[in-house]
Design an enzyme around this catalytic site. Structure first.
Site, PDB file in Angstrom:
ATOM      1  N   ALA A  63       0.837  -1.189   0.000  1.00  0.00           N
ATOM      2  CA  ALA A  63       0.000   0.000   0.000  1.00  0.00           C
ATOM      3  C   ALA A  63       0.879   1.249   0.000  1.00  0.00           C
ATOM      4  O   ALA A  63       2.106   1.167  -0.014  1.00  0.00           O
ATOM      5  CB  ALA A  63      -0.931  -0.005   1.213  1.00  0.00           C
ATOM      6  N   GLY A 108      -0.168  -5.117   1.216  1.00  0.00           N
ATOM      7  CA  GLY A 108      -1.397  -5.110   0.440  1.00  0.00           C
ATOM      8  C   GLY A 108      -1.300  -5.900  -0.844  1.00  0.00           C
ATOM      9  O   GLY A 108      -2.303  -6.396  -1.359  1.00  0.00           O
ATOM     10  N   GLU A 111      -1.987  -9.398   0.118  1.00  0.00           N
ATOM     11  CA  GLU A 111      -3.428  -9.507   0.384  1.00  0.00           C
ATOM     12  C   GLU A 111      -4.242  -9.516  -0.908  1.00  0.00           C
ATOM     13  O   GLU A 111      -5.265 -10.202  -1.001  1.00  0.00           O
ATOM     14  CB  GLU A 111      -3.859  -8.358   1.295  1.00  0.00           C
ATOM     15  CG  GLU A 111      -3.327  -8.523   2.710  1.00  0.00           C
ATOM     16  CD  GLU A 111      -3.497  -7.277   3.562  1.00  0.00           C
ATOM     17  OE1 GLU A 111      -4.074  -7.387   4.657  1.00  0.00           O
ATOM     18  OE2 GLU A 111      -3.046  -6.188   3.128  1.00  0.00           O
ATOM     19  N   GLU A 131       3.754  -5.845   7.439  1.00  0.00           N
ATOM     20  CA  GLU A 131       3.226  -4.643   8.102  1.00  0.00           C
ATOM     21  C   GLU A 131       3.768  -4.435   9.510  1.00  0.00           C
ATOM     22  O   GLU A 131       3.837  -3.304   9.996  1.00  0.00           O
ATOM     23  CB  GLU A 131       1.696  -4.698   8.156  1.00  0.00           C
ATOM     24  CG  GLU A 131       0.992  -4.556   6.815  1.00  0.00           C
ATOM     25  CD  GLU A 131       0.784  -5.878   6.099  1.00  0.00           C
ATOM     26  OE1 GLU A 131       0.028  -5.911   5.126  1.00  0.00           O
ATOM     27  OE2 GLU A 131       1.407  -6.899   6.518  1.00  0.00           O
TER      28      GLU A 131
END
Length: 255
Positions: A63, A108, A111, A131
Site C-alpha cells: 500500500a 497489500g 493480500e 506490516e
C-alpha cells in the site's frame, strides 16, 4: 474506461487487470485503488480474470506508506474499508480470478493475491505480510485469508515476524499452486485462464460460491448449500449439453 495506473484488457472472455506503476513497484496509492476498483467492476461478464503487475520486479509491493504515515484513526478505517471492498469484490467475483505474481507481493500486494482464487508465481516472486515492521498489522484481509491457505503456524510467523517466502517456499505451504520461470509466466497464466473460460460459466460460478462457503458456515450448512447449487444447475443449457456431449463422445459447446 481508462486509467493512468491500471490497465484492463479483454479478449475471448478473459479480462486482464494490470497494476501499472512499475517505477513505484506497483504500490497501491489512492488513485490506483480507485482505478483497481473500477476495473474490477468492468469485468462482470468475464469468464476468467487475471490480476498482475507491470514490469519484472513486482506484482504489487504494498500500500501507499507515504499516504498512511500521517492519517488519523478515522481515515485509516476508511482506507481499510476501501481495500476490503475491492478485495471482497475479487473474492466474490462470479468468475475465477488468477493472480499472476511476477515479483514482490508485500503487504497489500500479498493480500491482493490472497483475495484471488488461484495464484501462479514466477520463480522470482516473494510474498510477505510485512506490516509489523511499520508498526501496524495487515488491514486488507491478510490476518484472515492467509492462515486458511498456509496454516496457523506459518501465518503467525509471517504476520508476527514479517517473514518473507520465496516462490518455492510459498508453493510448499500452499500459498501458490504453481511456480514457473518468469519468461513463461504470462503464457502459463494465459493458458490457465483460457482453460477456465472454456468451462460452463454458470457451473463455474456455482463451484466458486460453494468453495467460498467452506470457511463461512458449518459443514452441515455447507453441504446443504452444495445440494441446492448442484440441483439448480439441472435444466440449464450447459448441463444438458455437457452430459449429451459426454454420452455422444464429442466436445461440448457451452454457452
Amino acid at each position: 474506461m481508462s486509467w493512468e495506473t491500471v490497465t484492463l484488457e479483454e479478449s475471448e472472455g478473459i479480462a486482464t487487470i494490470t497494476v501499472d506503476r512499475p517505477d513505484s513497484l506497483n504500490a497501491l496509492n489512492r488513485e490506483t485503488l480507485q482505478a483497481l476498483e473500477e476495473a474490477v467492476g468492468e469485468t462482470d461478464d468475464a469468464r476468467a480474470v487475471v490480476v498482475t503487475g507491470a514490469g519484472k520486479d513486482a506484482f504489487v509491493a504494498g500500500a501507499d506508506i507515504g499516504y498512511m504515515q500521517e492519517i488519523s484513526t478515522n481515515e485509516a478505517q476508511e482506507y481499510a474499508e476501501v481495500g476490503h471492498r475491492i478485495f471482497d469484490a475479487i473474492a466474490t467475483h462470479d468468475a475465477p480470478v488468477i493472480a499472476a505474481v511476477n515479483g514482490y507481493a508485500f503487504g497489500g500486494g500479498c493480500e491482493l493475491a490472497l483475495a484471488c482464487d488461484l495464484r501462479v508465481a514466477s520463480e522470482n516472486a516473494v510474498f510477505g505480510q510485512t506490516e509489523i515492521d511499520l508498526g501496524i498489522v495487515p488491514g486488507w484481509g491478510g490476518t484472515q485469508r492467509l492462515s486458511r491457505l498456509v496454516g496457523d503456524a506459518t501465518a503467525r510467523r509471517m504476520v508476527f515476524l514479517g517473514e518473507r517466502l520465496d516462490a518455492a517456499s510459498a508453493a510448499e505451504v500452499g500459498l501458490v499452486g504453481e511456480v514457473v520461470p518468469q519468461a513463461e509466466l504470462d503464457d502459463v497464466v494465459s493458458d490457465l485462464a483460457a482453460e477456465i473460460a472454456a468451462k460452463p460459466k454458470f457451473a463455474m460460478t456455482a463451484a466458486k460460491e460453494a468453495l467460498n462457503q467452506v470457511h463461512e458456515m458449518p459443514q452441515s450448512a455447507g453441504l446443504a448449500f452444495e445440494r441446492r447449487l448442484w440441483s439448480g444447475l439441472f435444466g440449464t443449457h450447459d448441463q444438458r449439453e455437457g452430459m449429451a456431449a459426454f454420452l455422444e463422445d464429442r466436445e461440448p459447446e457451452f454457452e
